[in-house]
Motif scaffolding. Structure first.
Motif, PDB file in Angstrom:
ATOM      1  N   ASP A 392      43.339  28.263  50.892  1.00  0.00           N
ATOM      2  CA  ASP A 392      42.939  27.662  49.557  1.00  0.00           C
ATOM      3  C   ASP A 392      41.636  26.887  49.608  1.00  0.00           C
ATOM      4  O   ASP A 392      40.686  27.083  48.722  1.00  0.00           O
ATOM      5  CB  ASP A 392      44.029  26.751  48.877  1.00  0.00           C
ATOM      6  CG  ASP A 392      45.418  27.662  48.533  1.00  0.00           C
ATOM      7  OD1 ASP A 392      45.432  28.746  48.520  1.00  0.00           O
ATOM      8  OD2 ASP A 392      46.271  26.772  48.511  1.00  0.00           O
ATOM      9  N   ARG A 395      38.698  29.252  49.941  1.00  0.00           N
ATOM     10  CA  ARG A 395      38.464  29.927  48.606  1.00  0.00           C
ATOM     11  C   ARG A 395      37.729  28.855  47.592  1.00  0.00           C
ATOM     12  O   ARG A 395      36.786  29.385  46.949  1.00  0.00           O
ATOM     13  CB  ARG A 395      39.886  30.306  48.103  1.00  0.00           C
ATOM     14  CG  ARG A 395      39.581  31.260  46.790  1.00  0.00           C
ATOM     15  CD  ARG A 395      40.700  32.298  46.834  1.00  0.00           C
ATOM     16  NE  ARG A 395      41.864  31.503  46.110  1.00  0.00           N
ATOM     17  CZ  ARG A 395      42.662  32.472  45.602  1.00  0.00           C
ATOM     18  NH1 ARG A 395      42.430  33.857  45.282  1.00  0.00           N
ATOM     19  NH2 ARG A 395      43.431  31.990  44.884  1.00  0.00           N
ATOM     20  N   GLU A 400      35.499  33.620  50.078  1.00  0.00           N
ATOM     21  CA  GLU A 400      36.403  34.268  49.751  1.00  0.00           C
ATOM     22  C   GLU A 400      36.933  35.391  50.806  1.00  0.00           C
ATOM     23  O   GLU A 400      37.901  35.564  51.113  1.00  0.00           O
ATOM     24  CB  GLU A 400      35.999  35.327  48.647  1.00  0.00           C
ATOM     25  CG  GLU A 400      35.478  34.821  47.509  1.00  0.00           C
ATOM     26  CD  GLU A 400      36.347  34.062  46.522  1.00  0.00           C
ATOM     27  OE1 GLU A 400      37.737  34.390  46.986  1.00  0.00           O
ATOM     28  OE2 GLU A 400      36.212  33.389  45.711  1.00  0.00           O
ATOM     29  N   TYR A 407      44.842  34.096  54.241  1.00  0.00           N
ATOM     30  CA  TYR A 407      46.121  34.730  53.618  1.00  0.00           C
ATOM     31  C   TYR A 407      46.664  35.539  54.456  1.00  0.00           C
ATOM     32  O   TYR A 407      48.082  35.932  54.602  1.00  0.00           O
ATOM     33  CB  TYR A 407      45.725  35.069  52.106  1.00  0.00           C
ATOM     34  CG  TYR A 407      45.271  33.809  51.230  1.00  0.00           C
ATOM     35  CD1 TYR A 407      46.105  32.965  50.869  1.00  0.00           C
ATOM     36  CD2 TYR A 407      43.940  34.116  50.458  1.00  0.00           C
ATOM     37  CE1 TYR A 407      45.798  31.923  50.123  1.00  0.00           C
ATOM     38  CE2 TYR A 407      43.590  32.757  49.721  1.00  0.00           C
ATOM     39  CZ  TYR A 407      44.534  31.954  49.471  1.00  0.00           C
ATOM     40  OH  TYR A 407      43.969  30.874  48.658  1.00  0.00           O
ATOM     41  N   ARG A 439      52.469  33.493  47.161  1.00  0.00           N
ATOM     42  CA  ARG A 439      50.964  33.166  47.030  1.00  0.00           C
ATOM     43  C   ARG A 439      49.971  33.858  47.647  1.00  0.00           C
ATOM     44  O   ARG A 439      48.895  34.396  47.197  1.00  0.00           O
ATOM     45  CB  ARG A 439      50.842  31.794  47.209  1.00  0.00           C
ATOM     46  CG  ARG A 439      51.710  30.664  46.574  1.00  0.00           C
ATOM     47  CD  ARG A 439      50.815  29.685  45.652  1.00  0.00           C
ATOM     48  NE  ARG A 439      49.376  29.619  46.191  1.00  0.00           N
ATOM     49  CZ  ARG A 439      49.079  28.355  47.032  1.00  0.00           C
ATOM     50  NH1 ARG A 439      49.912  27.837  47.224  1.00  0.00           N
ATOM     51  NH2 ARG A 439      47.892  28.548  47.202  1.00  0.00           N
ATOM     52  N   CYS A 440      50.409  34.271  48.858  1.00  0.00           N
ATOM     53  CA  CYS A 440      49.612  34.993  49.739  1.00  0.00           C
ATOM     54  C   CYS A 440      49.382  36.371  49.216  1.00  0.00           C
ATOM     55  O   CYS A 440      48.385  37.021  49.138  1.00  0.00           O
ATOM     56  CB  CYS A 440      49.920  35.174  51.042  1.00  0.00           C
ATOM     57  SG  CYS A 440      49.640  33.348  51.889  1.00  0.00           S
ATOM     58  N   GLU A 442      49.805  37.614  46.199  1.00  0.00           N
ATOM     59  CA  GLU A 442      48.905  37.279  45.138  1.00  0.00           C
ATOM     60  C   GLU A 442      47.518  37.173  45.386  1.00  0.00           C
ATOM     61  O   GLU A 442      46.772  38.121  44.748  1.00  0.00           O
ATOM     62  CB  GLU A 442      49.418  36.023  44.385  1.00  0.00           C
ATOM     63  CG  GLU A 442      49.016  36.282  42.692  1.00  0.00           C
ATOM     64  CD  GLU A 442      49.765  34.961  42.176  1.00  0.00           C
ATOM     65  OE1 GLU A 442      50.845  34.994  42.008  1.00  0.00           O
ATOM     66  OE2 GLU A 442      48.975  34.079  41.818  1.00  0.00           O
ATOM     67  N   ALA A 443      47.162  36.441  46.317  1.00  0.00           N
ATOM     68  CA  ALA A 443      45.875  36.092  46.737  1.00  0.00           C
ATOM     69  C   ALA A 443      45.235  37.553  47.386  1.00  0.00           C
ATOM     70  O   ALA A 443      44.163  37.930  46.860  1.00  0.00           O
ATOM     71  CB  ALA A 443      45.869  34.989  47.476  1.00  0.00           C
ATOM     72  N   GLU A 446      44.517  39.787  44.482  1.00  0.00           N
ATOM     73  CA  GLU A 446      43.284  39.376  43.923  1.00  0.00           C
ATOM     74  C   GLU A 446      41.966  39.557  44.393  1.00  0.00           C
ATOM     75  O   GLU A 446      41.114  39.970  44.129  1.00  0.00           O
ATOM     76  CB  GLU A 446      43.134  37.930  43.410  1.00  0.00           C
ATOM     77  CG  GLU A 446      43.970  37.544  42.236  1.00  0.00           C
ATOM     78  CD  GLU A 446      44.327  36.005  42.248  1.00  0.00           C
ATOM     79  OE1 GLU A 446      43.684  35.488  42.715  1.00  0.00           O
ATOM     80  OE2 GLU A 446      45.256  35.580  41.448  1.00  0.00           O
ATOM     81  N   GLY A 447      42.304  39.346  45.778  1.00  0.00           N
ATOM     82  CA  GLY A 447      40.906  39.478  46.798  1.00  0.00           C
ATOM     83  C   GLY A 447      40.519  41.022  46.924  1.00  0.00           C
ATOM     84  O   GLY A 447      39.298  41.247  47.071  1.00  0.00           O
TER      85      GLY A 447
END
Ligand SMILES: C[S@@+](CC[C@H](N)C(=O)[O-])C[C@H]1O[C@@H](n2cnc3c(N)ncnc32)[C@H](O)[C@@H]1O
Length: 457
Positions: A392, A395, A400, A407, A439-440, A442-443, A446-447
């Motif tokens: 986090d 990021r 990124e 992640y 969360r990971c 999702e990240a 998104e990434g």
């Protein structure tokens, strides 16, 4: 004087002379050392020995005592990420910056038995850009016995175990069970006794392009760390690079030096130089971060006044648990105080570094948070919550790609059953396994849709 009182006085003398804090739980070992030293000097016992030492009646005794009470743990290519960063980034940069004079001055401060300067010599010899240059290494230590061993430039099997085979073949000569640094490299290293807590440091040359001060400050109190860091910074060229051990940071220690993120590790530079070389950041990267955990309480700015750390008779885990409770209740200054104490008593506790990172994070110091989280993960790679916080923070800083790697690593660790928590940090309500997975994932999703171009130093 009773023996416990004599040992407390001896610990005080050692700290005054060398900066090294001897925690009370090491007094038993200190007592055995003092008894041996007293016997070899034909003194009546520990109290007589300490009294004579305090009165300055034992010439040369500090040279004999310090080798027993300073930590000498070291080996070649210790913290390999530092040498990888030297090879890929730092030495090529220095080669460009110093092309007119074609020389480099390097300092290994706290060089133990020469493992670190030998590794630096190999790294410098391996750098193509420096072929034909006049590079020199000054290797200093307070321990004269260690320096004498360092001068022999010969190491045992254990000390060279991490040297890559090709470098071993090129730069180390085998003599039975020992390995000698190639004389052409050894000749470039000068060994000198130097006590970092005695100022002025009287160095020659006066300025160094590269300084390694690794795993030395952790044994000092914060105020001594501050003084030594300032003195060492004074010997660092304006555009030079300073490396500390992975479990050490200069937060609250040195003003005027900034951390520079090198990917797997950090180095420090003078503030102006660091800003010039800082990685490209998104415009919003400096904003205050969201609190890294879901918590009902609002963020409050923290004021970290210099504090006098009073070591109370608490164990590290007790301090850590109490600090976590303070942090959860937004009593950040109390938490910081306890974390300082815990780090001083045991710099190798991953949970304490994790909490230090958390405290940086909620105060908006993402860069320092990253350094502390990395220190925690260096000590215990399975702390998935800490890795999530690290991701986090990366990021938020605009890294990124590095965040995405972390992640993914959290997902891998959870999937492989090698992830665990720090029990003492439970009051902080860090994400549990299920939340971390969510969360990971999702990240990472998104990434995948973002531009993940690498950003070099
Ligand atoms: C753990 S070793 C670190 C060796 C090497 N830098 C490394 O990271 O592998 C710490 C070294 O710092 C030295 N040291 C401790 N106090 C010192 C002081 N006041 N001045 C100079 N060196 C000191 C010790 O003698 C020891 O050799």
């Amino acid at each position: 004087m009773s023996e416990p009182a004599a040992l407390a006085e001896l610990a005080g003398l050692i700290e005054e002379t060398s900066g090294n804090v001897i925690p009370p739980d090491h007094y038993k070992f200190l007592g055995e050392t003092a008894k041996r030293r007293a016997a070899s000097l034909r003194l009546a016992g520990v109290a007589a020995y300490v009294g004579a030492l305090a009165r300055g009646e034992l010439p040369g005794e500090w040279s004999r005592l310090l080798p027993h009470v300073t930590v000498k743990e070291s080996y070649l290519f210790r913290h390999p990420q530092h040498f990888a960063a030297l090879a890929t980034t730092i030495l090529p940069r220095l080669a460009t910056a110093r092309v007119a004079r074609r020389s480099l001055a390097v300092w290994s401060a706290g060089c133990a038995r020469g493992e670190e300067p030998a590794t630096l010599a190999i790294a410098l010899a391996e750098c193509r850009e420096l072929v034909g240059w006049d590079w020199r290494i000054l290797a200093t230590d307070v321990d004269e016995e260690a320096l004498a061993a360092a001068g022999a430039a010969t190491f045992g099997e254990r000390a060279v175990a991490d040297v890559p085979a090709d470098l071993r073949a090129r730069h180390l000569l085998r003599h039975g069970e020992s390995y000698e640094l190639a004389p052409a490299l050894a000749r470039r290293i000068e060994y000198r006794a130097l006590n970092l807590v005695r100022e002025p440091l009287a160095l020659s040359p006066a300025l160094f392009d590269l300084v390694f001060l690794r795993n030395v400050l952790i044994y000092f109190r914060p105020e001594v760390q501050r003084r030594v860091a300032a003195a060492v910074a004074g010997a660092l060229a304006p555009d030079g690079y300073l490396f500390l051990g992975p479990a050490e940071t200069l937060w609250q220690v040195a003003s005027g030096l900034d951390a520079v993120d090198l990917g797997d590790c950090f180095c420090y530079r003078h503030a102006g130089a660091a800003a010039a070389a800082a990685p490209h950041r998104r415009p919003d990267a400096q904003r205050r971060p969201e609190r890294p955990v879901a918590a009902a309480t609002a963020l409050r700015p923290t004021v970290h006044a210099p504090r006098t750390v009073v070591l109370e008779a608490r164990g590290t885990q007790e301090r850590l648990a109490l600090a976590a409770r303070h942090a959860a209740a937004d009593r950040f200054d109390d938490a910081v105080e306890l974390v300082d104490q815990a780090l001083l008593a045991d710099p190798s506790d991953a949970g304490v570094h994790a909490l230090e990172g958390f405290l940086h994070d909620i105060s908006g110091r993402s860069q320092m948070a990253v350094a502390s989280y990395r220190a925690a993960l260096f000590l215990d790679a399975g702390l998935f919550q800490v890795r999530l916080l690290l991701a986090d923070a990366l990021r938020r800083l605009g890294h990124e790609q590095r965040a995405a790697l972390e992640y993914r690593e959290v997902l891998a660790a959870l999937g492989a059953g090698r992830a665990h928590e720090v029990e003492a940090l439970a009051p902080l309500a860090l994400p549990d396994r299920r939340e971390a997975l969510r969360r990971c994932r999702e990240a990472v999703r998104e990434g995948g849709s973002q531009d993940l171009a690498a950003r070099p130093l």
